[in-house]
Design a protein around this motif. Structure first.
Motif, PDB file in Angstrom:
ATOM      1  N   ASN A 195       5.894   5.463  -7.900  1.00 37.31           N
ATOM      2  CA  ASN A 195       5.061   5.519  -6.700  1.00 37.31           C
ATOM      3  C   ASN A 195       5.183   4.266  -5.834  1.00 37.31           C
ATOM      4  OD1 ASN A 195       3.466   7.378  -5.270  1.00 37.31           O
ATOM      5  ND2 ASN A 195       1.642   6.132  -5.610  1.00 37.31           N
ATOM      6  N   GLY A 196       6.180   3.410  -6.135  1.00 34.76           N
ATOM      7  CA  GLY A 196       6.473   2.273  -5.273  1.00 34.76           C
ATOM      8  C   GLY A 196       7.260   2.714  -4.055  1.00 34.76           C
ATOM      9  N   SER A 197       7.637   1.754  -3.227  1.00 35.40           N
ATOM     10  CA  SER A 197       8.280   2.090  -1.955  1.00 35.40           C
ATOM     11  C   SER A 197       9.575   2.867  -2.142  1.00 35.40           C
ATOM     12  CB  SER A 197       8.550   0.800  -1.172  1.00 35.40           C
ATOM     13  OG  SER A 197       7.344   0.113  -0.918  1.00 35.40           O
ATOM     14  N   VAL A 198      10.450   2.385  -3.012  1.00 32.91           N
ATOM     15  CA  VAL A 198      11.727   3.071  -3.216  1.00 32.91           C
ATOM     16  C   VAL A 198      11.503   4.444  -3.833  1.00 32.91           C
ATOM     17  CG1 VAL A 198      13.911   2.997  -4.476  1.00 32.91           C
ATOM     18  CG2 VAL A 198      13.050   0.935  -3.353  1.00 32.91           C
ATOM     19  N   ALA A 199      10.569   4.525  -4.781  1.00 32.21           N
ATOM     20  CA  ALA A 199      10.286   5.811  -5.418  1.00 32.21           C
ATOM     21  C   ALA A 199       9.832   6.847  -4.403  1.00 32.21           C
ATOM     22  CB  ALA A 199       9.227   5.628  -6.500  1.00 32.21           C
ATOM     23  N   ALA A 202      11.299  -6.896  -6.839  1.00 32.68           N
ATOM     24  CA  ALA A 202      11.767  -5.506  -6.806  1.00 32.68           C
ATOM     25  C   ALA A 202      11.279  -4.737  -8.026  1.00 32.68           C
ATOM     26  CB  ALA A 202      13.291  -5.479  -6.737  1.00 32.68           C
ATOM     27  N   GLY A 203      11.361  -5.372  -9.192  1.00 28.03           N
ATOM     28  CA  GLY A 203      10.981  -4.685 -10.415  1.00 28.03           C
ATOM     29  C   GLY A 203       9.504  -4.399 -10.533  1.00 28.03           C
ATOM     30  N   THR A 204       8.675  -5.212  -9.888  1.00 30.78           N
ATOM     31  CA  THR A 204       7.225  -5.032 -10.001  1.00 30.78           C
ATOM     32  C   THR A 204       6.611  -4.304  -8.813  1.00 30.78           C
ATOM     33  OG1 THR A 204       6.911  -7.244  -9.049  1.00 30.78           O
ATOM     34  CG2 THR A 204       6.931  -7.070 -11.454  1.00 30.78           C
ATOM     35  N   SER A 205       7.404  -4.009  -7.792  1.00 30.65           N
ATOM     36  CA  SER A 205       6.821  -3.318  -6.643  1.00 30.65           C
ATOM     37  C   SER A 205       7.740  -2.213  -6.127  1.00 30.65           C
ATOM     38  CB  SER A 205       6.487  -4.314  -5.523  1.00 30.65           C
ATOM     39  OG  SER A 205       7.654  -5.016  -5.117  1.00 30.65           O
ATOM     40  N   LEU A 206       8.917  -2.568  -5.644  1.00 27.55           N
ATOM     41  CA  LEU A 206       9.744  -1.597  -4.937  1.00 27.55           C
ATOM     42  C   LEU A 206      10.179  -0.433  -5.812  1.00 27.55           C
ATOM     43  CD1 LEU A 206      12.013  -3.981  -2.828  1.00 27.55           C
ATOM     44  CD2 LEU A 206      10.051  -2.676  -2.047  1.00 27.55           C
ATOM     45  N   MET A 224      10.715   6.887  -1.213  1.00 26.80           N
ATOM     46  CA  MET A 224      11.744   7.166  -0.212  1.00 26.80           C
ATOM     47  C   MET A 224      12.905   7.978  -0.767  1.00 26.80           C
ATOM     48  SD  MET A 224      11.976   3.639   2.009  1.00 26.80           S
ATOM     49  CE  MET A 224      12.433   2.625   0.600  1.00 26.80           C
ATOM     50  N   VAL A 225      13.377   7.642  -1.977  1.00 21.96           N
ATOM     51  CA  VAL A 225      14.610   8.258  -2.467  1.00 21.96           C
ATOM     52  C   VAL A 225      14.335   9.610  -3.106  1.00 21.96           C
ATOM     53  CG1 VAL A 225      15.677   6.014  -2.846  1.00 21.96           C
ATOM     54  CG2 VAL A 225      14.479   7.134  -4.734  1.00 21.96           C
ATOM     55  N   GLY A 226      15.393  10.419  -3.214  1.00 21.56           N
ATOM     56  CA  GLY A 226      15.236  11.745  -3.772  1.00 21.56           C
ATOM     57  C   GLY A 226      15.155  11.755  -5.285  1.00 21.56           C
ATOM     58  N   MET A 227      15.849  10.821  -5.950  1.00 27.51           N
ATOM     59  CA  MET A 227      15.876  10.812  -7.414  1.00 27.51           C
ATOM     60  C   MET A 227      14.521  10.420  -7.978  1.00 27.51           C
ATOM     61  SD  MET A 227      19.530   8.960  -8.235  1.00 27.51           S
ATOM     62  CE  MET A 227      19.385   9.208 -10.009  1.00 27.51           C
ATOM     63  N   GLU A 228      14.172  10.979  -9.117  1.00 25.39           N
ATOM     64  CA  GLU A 228      13.004  10.528  -9.856  1.00 25.39           C
ATOM     65  C   GLU A 228      13.260   9.075 -10.269  1.00 25.39           C
ATOM     66  OE1 GLU A 228      10.411  12.611 -13.294  1.00 25.39           O
ATOM     67  OE2 GLU A 228      12.374  11.890 -13.914  1.00 25.39           O
ATOM     68  N   ILE A 229      12.311   8.187 -10.026  1.00 19.87           N
ATOM     69  CA  ILE A 229      12.579   6.761 -10.132  1.00 19.87           C
ATOM     70  C   ILE A 229      12.928   6.344 -11.559  1.00 19.87           C
ATOM     71  CG2 ILE A 229      10.181   6.057 -10.490  1.00 19.87           C
ATOM     72  CD1 ILE A 229      12.846   4.285  -8.302  1.00 19.87           C
ATOM     73  N   GLN A 235       0.840  -1.192   0.000  1.00 16.32           N
ATOM     74  CA  GLN A 235       0.000   0.000   0.000  1.00 16.32           C
ATOM     75  C   GLN A 235       0.879   1.246   0.000  1.00 16.32           C
ATOM     76  OE1 GLN A 235      -2.588  -0.317   3.355  1.00 16.32           O
ATOM     77  NE2 GLN A 235      -3.416  -2.282   2.726  1.00 16.32           N
ATOM     78  N   PRO A 236       0.703   2.162  -0.939  1.00 16.91           N
ATOM     79  CA  PRO A 236       1.520   3.369  -0.967  1.00 16.91           C
ATOM     80  C   PRO A 236       1.360   4.180   0.315  1.00 16.91           C
ATOM     81  CG  PRO A 236       0.255   3.122  -3.004  1.00 16.91           C
ATOM     82  CD  PRO A 236      -0.280   2.115  -2.015  1.00 16.91           C
ATOM     83  N   VAL A 237       2.394   4.934   0.640  1.00  9.89           N
ATOM     84  CA  VAL A 237       2.295   5.845   1.780  1.00  9.89           C
ATOM     85  C   VAL A 237       1.169   6.828   1.550  1.00  9.89           C
ATOM     86  CG1 VAL A 237       3.481   7.716   2.963  1.00  9.89           C
ATOM     87  CG2 VAL A 237       4.690   5.624   2.436  1.00  9.89           C
ATOM     88  N   ALA A 238       1.070   7.281   0.344  1.00  8.59           N
ATOM     89  CA  ALA A 238       0.004   8.216  -0.013  1.00  8.59           C
ATOM     90  C   ALA A 238      -0.202   8.129  -1.508  1.00  8.59           C
ATOM     91  CB  ALA A 238       0.381   9.640   0.395  1.00  8.59           C
ATOM     92  N   SER A 239      -1.389   8.489  -1.952  1.00  6.78           N
ATOM     93  CA  SER A 239      -1.658   8.459  -3.381  1.00  6.78           C
ATOM     94  C   SER A 239      -0.962   9.619  -4.071  1.00  6.78           C
ATOM     95  CB  SER A 239      -3.164   8.537  -3.634  1.00  6.78           C
ATOM     96  OG  SER A 239      -3.673   9.725  -3.072  1.00  6.78           O
ATOM     97  N   ASP A 240      -0.796   9.475  -5.374  1.00  9.75           N
ATOM     98  CA  ASP A 240      -0.157  10.521  -6.152  1.00  9.75           C
ATOM     99  C   ASP A 240      -1.181  11.616  -6.451  1.00  9.75           C
ATOM    100  OD1 ASP A 240       1.262  12.081  -7.819  1.00  9.75           O
ATOM    101  OD2 ASP A 240       1.890  10.487  -9.185  1.00  9.75           O
ATOM    102  N   THR A 241      -1.027  12.761  -5.803  1.00  6.99           N
ATOM    103  CA  THR A 241      -2.015  13.837  -5.962  1.00  6.99           C
ATOM    104  C   THR A 241      -1.399  15.070  -6.606  1.00  6.99           C
ATOM    105  OG1 THR A 241      -1.501  14.591  -3.727  1.00  6.99           O
ATOM    106  CG2 THR A 241      -3.333  13.062  -3.963  1.00  6.99           C
TER     107      THR A 241
END
Length: 723
Positions: free
Chosen positions: A442-446, A434-438, A448-453, A188-194
């Protein structure tokens, strides 16, 4: 595409293979030939496969719904009778055809059905585990990790809860009490993309921390075993007031999650700082830098590569990236045995002419806040580089290419395949996860990290291509860092080279048992084709000197080094970058993965609120904690342990014996490997005991078990990348 169905039991027996009849090419070196040649191949024919599949059909399981009446502890296709024992149900009938449906593959206890899709990238798309067993293959205890991985990799969140009902509550990282919240955080995303709705973004703005104690409270609320959760004592090295201590900041360069980033400082690095150092206000600092350069006591962390890096937003909140360069100097001789280097200066942006320095003890609190903000810029860049480049690219994706070429070109009975097979276990699965989720948008790594995924993925791909041109052995990597001759305590280097030497000795003895003379390797078509495929398909250009258009002639010594490199990368190198995550990267003030406010422009005094604004909102910090604890706390298999079933000789069971191979030599080499790894563990324990004692004697206020470096202790190194 090719589907392969296996039962993972004591003998890991493959019971059925279904291949698209237009392809009919089975992995691991067996090829289908048309016409009469096909009939000579035995089971590798269209007719034999069709016959086999008509008798055994494996269905993708539907979501599992618990039966309240039976408590569901009988295997599938059984039910409870009045005496509470299990009985077999009658065959199901296919109403559309009016006859019993094809018999489903029935799993016996201690076996796991694994369904994989073998495409150009050999992606594993599904794992189904009998919910009454819930085991990872090869002997691990029942746990919830398998349920989590299967549900996430297939996008079936509704399957996780019923599967987890069969998992014990108290089982550490594998128990329900951890896997359930971790699953929720991952799926579940931390928050939706708004971003398209600024009003909604403003309304949904993520809460921020009031002080660093809020981040510490994220660990106390978990109620997890101490073996999984970092204790206050383990977190102590990371804390100094409201941020990261200078001691931990320096220590993480030598014993943290990204230990190959530190480099010996060169004139090229100093040239990048000349715009700032030439200013009169830095006259004393410039003299100090020149003095340390002259005696070779200066080291650098250089992330100027992130200049102009694309960043993203989350819930309307902009993320930022710095492009820092940090210099470290050798510590005073008195303290060097416990902490060899200390920070000297930080420049947070490539074009900046401002430098941040560690404040003196007499400096006002505002200077400490500014220094903490500069360290946060370095940690965010280091964390982003770790997640994408050092961890994902240079271990996971490198090993995937080795695995694919090995499965395509080496028969199961080939001695090199037998040597490497366990070192690929689970790698394709976790990479698919990892490739299908993290690392999805808008996945977990996206989040958390500063770079555009998307940009991160592009740059990781480019870096991987360049990395494959280089020698990947630990000595070569340390040499490129300029750290091969570092004479002081460097736990990663010290332990990695010990494990490498033991691995290389084992591989050398193993290869010598099967290739008695160099000419036997030249006659081995499978081995030669495999090495050629590593260059042409795997794109490992560092091997191209042994391959040309006509043939592959690789010396025996180079083959041994290649095999040792593969094993080391999939075991020890991954352990070094993965397992520091729970005790270091789970704690946001110690390792922010993004900046949530612009980097500071100058070292003028700053407020505590300005520092906190740079750290992640609480929802993202909670996600960072969950992901780091999950990915860094799962230990499955152990380096050097090939005989997983008592009385079962892994190498003797499946290898083809064509020339009286001396299996006694292999067993002797295995025993030597076990002895070497045991001795390494003892030396690491002794080093850590002395290190902890030095901290107690020299700096009792900072003494902690958190200074121990145990990530390359052999009994904590898995055989493969399976998490």
């Amino acid at each position: 595409m090719q589907a392969k169905v296996t039962i993972m039991g004591p003998e890991l027996e493959i019971v059925a293979i279904y291949v698209n009849p237009d392809i009919i090419k089975i992995s691991r070196g067996s090829h289908w030939a048309p016409g009469a040649d096909a009939r000579k191949k035995g089971y590798i024919t269209k007719q034999s496969i069709a016959s086999l599949m008509s008798r055994t059909v494996v269905h993708r399981p539907p979501p599992i719904t618990p039966n309240k009446a039976s408590a569901s502890d009988c295997p599938p296709h059984t039910s409870r009778d009045t005496k509470q024992s299990c009985k077999t149900l009658p065959p199901q009938t296919d109403p559309s055809k009016g006859h019993p449906a094809p018999r489903r593959l029935h799993l016996k206890v201690f076996m796991q059905a694994k369904v994989t899709m073998m495409g150009p990238e050999l992606e594993i798309v599904a794992i189904y585990v009998n919910p009454d067993i819930i085991e990872i293959s090869r002997g691990t205890t029942p746990n919830g990790l398998t349920a989590l991985m299967w549900a996430v990799s297939n996008g079936h969140a509704d399957c996780a809860a019923p599967l987890l009902q069969h998992v014990p509550e108290e089982q550490g990282i594998a128990g329900k009490n951890f896997v359930t919240p971790a699953f929720e955080a991952l799926v579940q995303p931390v928050a939706s993309d708004t971003r398209s709705d600024p009003a909604a973004a403003a309304k949904a703005r993520l809460p921020r921390a009031a002080d660093t104690n809020d981040y510490i409270e994220l660990f106390s609320e978990l109620k997890m075993p101490e073996s999984v959760t970092p204790t206050p004592d383990e977190l102590r090295p990371a804390q100094r007031g409201d941020g990261l201590s200078d001691e931990a900041f320096a220590w993480y360069r030598l014993a943290g999650p990204n230990p190959n980033a530190i480099q010996k400082c060169t004139s090229a690095h100093i040239a990048k700082l000349q715009g700032a150092l030439k200013q009169d206000k830095y006259r004393k600092l410039r003299a100090r830098v020149n003095e340390l350069m002259a005696v070779g006591e200066l080291y650098v962390l250089d992330y100027t590569m992130f200049e102009g890096q694309l960043t993203d937003k989350l819930e309307g909140m902009q993320k930022y990236m710095a492009s820092p360069l940090a210099l470290f100097r050798l510590n005073s001789e008195k303290h060097r045995k416990r902490l060899p280097i200390v920070p000297l200066l930080i420049r947070v942006a490539t074009n900046s002419t401002e430098l941040f320095q560690p404040p003196a003890n007499t400096n006002p609190r505002g200077d400490e806040n500014a220094w903490q903000m500069a360290k946060a810029c370095v940690q965010a860049a280091d964390g982003c580089y770790h997640e994408g480049f050092a961890h994902l690219g240079r271990t996971h994706l490198v090993m995937e290419a080795f695995a694919v070429c090995t499965e395509r070109w080496l028969s199961e009975r080939h001695p090199l395949h037998r040597l490497l097979a366990q070192h690929f276990q689970g790698t394709l699965n976790i990479n698919y996860l990892a490739g299908t989720s993290l690392i999805q948008p808008n996945g977990s790594v996206a989040q958390m990290v500063g770079m555009e995924i998307e940009d991160l993925n592009r740059k990781v791909t480019a870096d991987l291509k360049e990395f494959k041109k280089l020698d990947m052995s630990p000595a070569a990597m340390l040499g490129r860092q300029g750290m091969a001759e570092f004479p002081h305590l460097y736990p990663y280097k010290d332990d990695a080279l010990q494990v490498w030497n033991a691995t290389h000795a084992w591989v050398s003895a193993y290869v010598d048992a099967f290739y008695l003379y160099p000419k036997e390797l030249r006659r081995d078509d499978e081995a030669r084709d495999w090495v050629k495929s590593l260059v042409t398909e795997g794109e490992f250009e560092f091997l191209s000197c042994w391959v040309d258009d006509k043939e592959c002639i690789i010396p025996l010594d180079e083959l041994k080094k290649l095999l040792a490199t593969i094993i080391f990368t999939g075991s020890a190198q991954h352990a070094a970058v993965n397992f520091p995550q729970p005790s270091i990267m789970a704690f946001t003030p110690a390792y922010p993965l993004a900046l949530w406010a612009p980097p500071p422009d100058d070292p003028s005094p700053k407020t505590e609120l300005e520092h906190l604004d740079m750290l992640a909102p609480m929802g993202v910090a909670k996600l960072q904690r969950s992901v780091a604890l999950l990915l860094g706390s799962v230990y499955h298999t152990r380096l050097g342990h090939y005989n997983l079933v008592p009385g079962f000789n892994y190498f003797k069971a499946r290898l083809a014996v064509n020339r009286g191979v001396a299996f006694a030599a292999v067993e002797k080499a295995q025993a030597a490997l076990a002895a070497d790894l045991g001795a390494i563990a003892a030396r690491i324990d002794d080093r850590n005991d002395r290190l902890e004692a030095a901290w107690r004697a020299d700096a009792p206020d900072h003494a902690s078990k958190g200074w121990r470096y145990e990530h390359l202790r052999p009994d904590r190194i898995p055989q493969s990348i399976n998490i």
